[in-house]
Design a protein around this motif. Structure first.
Motif, short mmCIF file in Angstrom:
data_model
loop_
_atom_site.label_atom_id
_atom_site.label_comp_id
_atom_site.label_asym_id
_atom_site.label_seq_id
_atom_site.Cartn_x
_atom_site.Cartn_y
_atom_site.Cartn_z
N ILE A 1 0.83 -1.20 0.00
CA ILE A 1 0.00 0.00 0.00
C ILE A 1 0.87 1.26 0.00
O ILE A 1 0.57 2.23 -0.69
CB ILE A 1 -0.96 -0.02 1.21
CG1 ILE A 1 -1.95 -1.18 1.07
CG2 ILE A 1 -1.70 1.30 1.34
CD1 ILE A 1 -2.80 -1.14 -0.17
N ASP A 2 1.97 1.25 0.74
CA ASP A 2 2.85 2.42 0.78
C ASP A 2 3.49 2.67 -0.59
O ASP A 2 3.65 3.83 -1.00
CB ASP A 2 3.94 2.24 1.83
CG ASP A 2 3.38 2.21 3.24
OD1 ASP A 2 2.34 2.85 3.47
OD2 ASP A 2 3.98 1.56 4.11
N GLY A 3 3.84 1.62 -1.30
CA GLY A 3 4.42 1.78 -2.63
C GLY A 3 3.43 2.35 -3.63
O GLY A 3 3.77 3.20 -4.45
N LEU A 4 2.19 1.88 -3.56
CA LEU A 4 1.16 2.42 -4.45
C LEU A 4 0.81 3.87 -4.09
O LEU A 4 0.57 4.70 -4.97
CB LEU A 4 -0.09 1.54 -4.40
CG LEU A 4 0.07 0.14 -4.97
CD1 LEU A 4 -1.20 -0.66 -4.76
CD2 LEU A 4 0.44 0.17 -6.43
N ALA A 5 0.82 4.18 -2.80
CA ALA A 5 0.54 5.55 -2.38
C ALA A 5 1.65 6.49 -2.84
O ALA A 5 1.36 7.61 -3.29
CB ALA A 5 0.40 5.61 -0.86
N SER A 6 2.89 6.06 -2.78
CA SER A 6 3.98 6.91 -3.27
C SER A 6 3.91 7.06 -4.78
O SER A 6 4.27 8.11 -5.32
CB SER A 6 5.34 6.35 -2.84
OG SER A 6 5.60 5.13 -3.48
N LEU A 7 3.44 6.04 -5.50
CA LEU A 7 3.26 6.15 -6.94
C LEU A 7 2.22 7.22 -7.28
O LEU A 7 2.42 8.03 -8.19
CB LEU A 7 2.83 4.80 -7.52
CG LEU A 7 2.50 4.76 -9.00
CD1 LEU A 7 3.77 4.92 -9.83
CD2 LEU A 7 1.81 3.47 -9.35
N VAL A 8 1.14 7.26 -6.52
CA VAL A 8 0.09 8.25 -6.76
C VAL A 8 0.61 9.66 -6.48
O VAL A 8 0.38 10.58 -7.26
CB VAL A 8 -1.15 7.94 -5.89
CG1 VAL A 8 -2.12 9.09 -5.89
CG2 VAL A 8 -1.82 6.68 -6.37
N THR A 9 1.34 9.83 -5.38
CA THR A 9 1.80 11.17 -5.02
C THR A 9 2.93 11.65 -5.92
O THR A 9 2.97 12.83 -6.27
CB THR A 9 2.26 11.22 -3.56
OG1 THR A 9 3.27 10.23 -3.35
CG2 THR A 9 1.11 10.98 -2.63
N GLU A 10 3.83 10.77 -6.33
CA GLU A 10 4.99 11.20 -7.13
C GLU A 10 4.67 11.28 -8.62
O GLU A 10 5.00 12.26 -9.28
CB GLU A 10 6.16 10.26 -6.89
CG GLU A 10 6.72 10.36 -5.49
CD GLU A 10 7.77 9.31 -5.22
OE1 GLU A 10 8.18 8.60 -6.15
OE2 GLU A 10 8.19 9.20 -4.06
N ALA A 11 4.04 10.26 -9.17
CA ALA A 11 3.83 10.22 -10.62
C ALA A 11 2.63 11.06 -11.04
O ALA A 11 2.66 11.68 -12.11
CB ALA A 11 3.65 8.78 -11.07
N TYR A 12 1.58 11.07 -10.25
CA TYR A 12 0.35 11.75 -10.65
C TYR A 12 0.09 13.04 -9.89
O TYR A 12 -0.90 13.71 -10.15
CB TYR A 12 -0.83 10.80 -10.51
CG TYR A 12 -0.68 9.59 -11.39
CD1 TYR A 12 -0.82 9.68 -12.76
CD2 TYR A 12 -0.35 8.35 -10.85
CE1 TYR A 12 -0.65 8.59 -13.57
CE2 TYR A 12 -0.19 7.24 -11.66
CZ TYR A 12 -0.34 7.37 -13.01
OH TYR A 12 -0.17 6.27 -13.81
N LYS A 13 0.96 13.36 -8.91
CA LYS A 13 0.85 14.61 -8.13
C LYS A 13 -0.54 14.77 -7.51
O LYS A 13 -1.14 15.83 -7.54
CB LYS A 13 1.16 15.83 -9.00
CG LYS A 13 2.46 15.76 -9.76
CD LYS A 13 3.64 15.83 -8.84
CE LYS A 13 4.93 15.96 -9.63
NZ LYS A 13 5.83 14.87 -9.47
N MET A 14 -1.03 13.68 -6.93
CA MET A 14 -2.34 13.70 -6.28
C MET A 14 -2.17 13.32 -4.82
O MET A 14 -1.21 12.67 -4.43
CB MET A 14 -3.30 12.73 -6.98
CG MET A 14 -3.54 13.07 -8.42
SD MET A 14 -4.62 11.89 -9.21
CE MET A 14 -6.17 12.44 -8.55
N ASP A 15 -3.12 13.73 -4.00
CA ASP A 15 -3.10 13.42 -2.58
C ASP A 15 -3.90 12.15 -2.34
O ASP A 15 -5.07 12.06 -2.72
CB ASP A 15 -3.70 14.58 -1.79
CG ASP A 15 -3.56 14.40 -0.29
OD1 ASP A 15 -2.78 13.52 0.14
OD2 ASP A 15 -4.22 15.13 0.46
N VAL A 16 -3.27 11.17 -1.72
CA VAL A 16 -3.96 9.90 -1.48
C VAL A 16 -4.99 10.00 -0.36
O VAL A 16 -5.80 9.10 -0.19
CB VAL A 16 -2.96 8.76 -1.16
CG1 VAL A 16 -2.08 8.48 -2.34
CG2 VAL A 16 -2.13 9.08 0.05
#
Length: 58
Positions: A23-38
């Motif tokens: 879950i932490d890896g997917l959350a970092s993917l959302v914040t870094e690649a897509y610039k969105m807040d999880v």
């Protein structure tokens, strides 16, 4: 418990996503690649290469 999805933004991440990430890896993917807040009221759905494996992050 299944959340009420009537007021949730649903995002489908197309393409290859390594579903071995936790879950932490997917959350970092959302914040870094897509610039969105999880922590927004959002559901992120990730799919893998065979297109029959999915993982969701709410």
């Amino acid at each position: 418990m299944i959340p009420d999805l009537s007021k949730v933004n649903i995002y489908i991440v197309c393409g290859h996503t390594d579903l071995r990430k936790d879950i932490d890896g997917l959350a970092s993917l959302v914040t870094e690649a897509y610039k969105m807040d999880v922590f927004d009221n959002a559901l992120f759905i990730f799919c893998d290469t065979p297109k029959d494996c999915f993982k969701a992050l709410y």
